[in-house]
Design an enzyme around this catalytic site. Structure first.
Site, PDB file in Angstrom:
ATOM      1  CG  HIS A  51     -34.009 -18.191 -22.377  1.00  0.00           C
ATOM      2  ND1 HIS A  51     -33.852 -16.925 -21.887  1.00  0.00           N
ATOM      3  CD2 HIS A  51     -35.007 -18.749 -21.656  1.00  0.00           C
ATOM      4  CE1 HIS A  51     -34.711 -16.735 -20.897  1.00  0.00           C
ATOM      5  NE2 HIS A  51     -35.410 -17.827 -20.735  1.00  0.00           N
ATOM      6  NE  ARG A  54     -38.167 -17.694 -26.059  1.00  0.00           N
ATOM      7  CZ  ARG A  54     -38.230 -17.527 -24.743  1.00  0.00           C
ATOM      8  NH1 ARG A  54     -39.136 -18.160 -24.034  1.00  0.00           N
ATOM      9  NH2 ARG A  54     -37.394 -16.731 -24.123  1.00  0.00           N
TER      10      ARG A  54
END
Lengths: 173, 173, 173
Positions: A51, A54
């Site tokens: 996460h 990104r």
């Protein structure tokens, strides 16, 4: 113009976080990422890393596994905050044996009084067969009640399936 | 004007029963609650109590864990009946080792010939990973087949997620 | 006029295969059924038999549990191919310990270069509580990523619930 409060529900690996990130990035607001996850093991550590990698430089990360109120109160009206996610937050509280009803009331109050726009990500966990163990059933029920309350407090609610949104409430901007 | 038959599908703790109750209460019809659940343990007892406490005085409760036909045949055209739920009904029949295909045919026939409007609540249980044990897989498949048949017999079918309805068939009144 | 690529997502026993079959049969194209399932036990054998018995004479069946590229490349523009399903295909590859990312890239490329129209059926498996075992969690995540990619490559994506379609992307013909 984004709504004041947005609720993004989805299954595991449904693309709900990526969808919520794009949704926030479509605005010119200051981007805040409020992480509720705690890296308890290598698998969780890996999920958090994916996460994190990104998200681009526009994002500021705040960590708040239990009480979100101080972090939400510190944000101004030129900000948007993505809270990822209600499921980790609930899981932290259940493990800590907090009074869930009180914690949920505090969370909803903190969202209502937040000057920034908020986007809450959460998991749908109630569409499988009845789990064997009582704790899993309790979690499933608590998550269901929390999702109902979050959807009721949001202006926009979407269900993300295979990366694609279905509108449950309000209108996509 | 409510449709003749309504199918309300949802996950565990999704707000499907509360939604179905409000749906019925929006009419001026006599309200009947057909309870299919059997209190086999304290947890189930507690769930039944919560549902019961929520319903107001307008509701008449009928208990029918197996054969719904006599209860449905006794209702007149000024009534609406909320059947809560198909999942408990199926579970009762599986535990009793009934012929499921025959029981399902009887149920569908009883709904078709019912003079009152009916609202059937049911669970979506097929969106998790494949369950380990064969009985859970059988239940999941039987529930899937029952949901398809109930939706086919209804004029309105909704999927309730986080307390909010998505229309699968027909139009919300 | 059917879209070039269609993604049909649904739960277990949701009616997704039957819906996809009717969708294909509504066209005048040559009907190809690409079966990815392998009958490893009596239960699986029975499931395959039920699907087979339902399909009429217009269907030609091709079996391809691993590499779909040769079968897809052999089809012409007057054909439609129903691939049933991505979940069995993924399961076969996970059991064989294939490089999943590479296999997924090959699959998407084969779909893109296929002269025939394609309809891919897949399972939603991420809406239950977190599975106990790590392999089930890996499968759930891999299935989620695959579903996102397939939906992104399709012109039409539908979620079938209780036999009824909700449109996630594109427009039903």
């Amino acid at each position: 113009m984004l709504p004041s409060g947005t609720f993004v529900l989805g299954g595991a690996a449904s693309g709900k976080s990526a969808w919520a990130e794009s949704f926030c990035e479509s605005s010119d607001l200051t981007l805040n990422y409020l992480a509720t996850g705690q890296a308890r093991d290598a698998e969780m550590d890996q999920r958090i890393k994916i996460h994190k990698d990104r998200r681009n430089d526009r994002w500021q990360t705040i960590e708040a596994p239990f009480d979100l109120a101080p972090a939400l109160a510190a944000l101004d009206g030129d900000s948007i905050v993505l809270i990822d996610c209600a499921t980790m937050w609930l899981s932290n509280h259940m493990l800590a044996e907090t009074d869930l009803a009180a914690a949920q009331d505090d969370l909803l109050l903190a969202l209502q009084s937040c000057a920034a726009k908020w986007v809450m990500v959460s998991n749908e966990v109630g569409h499988g067969v009845v789990p064997d163990n009582a704790l899993a059933r309790q979690f499933r029920d608590a998550q269901g009640r929390l999702n109902i309350a979050l959807a009721a407090h949001a202006d926009l609610a979407v269900l993300v399936t295979a990366g694609l949104p279905l509108t449950l409430k309000g209108t996509l901007p």
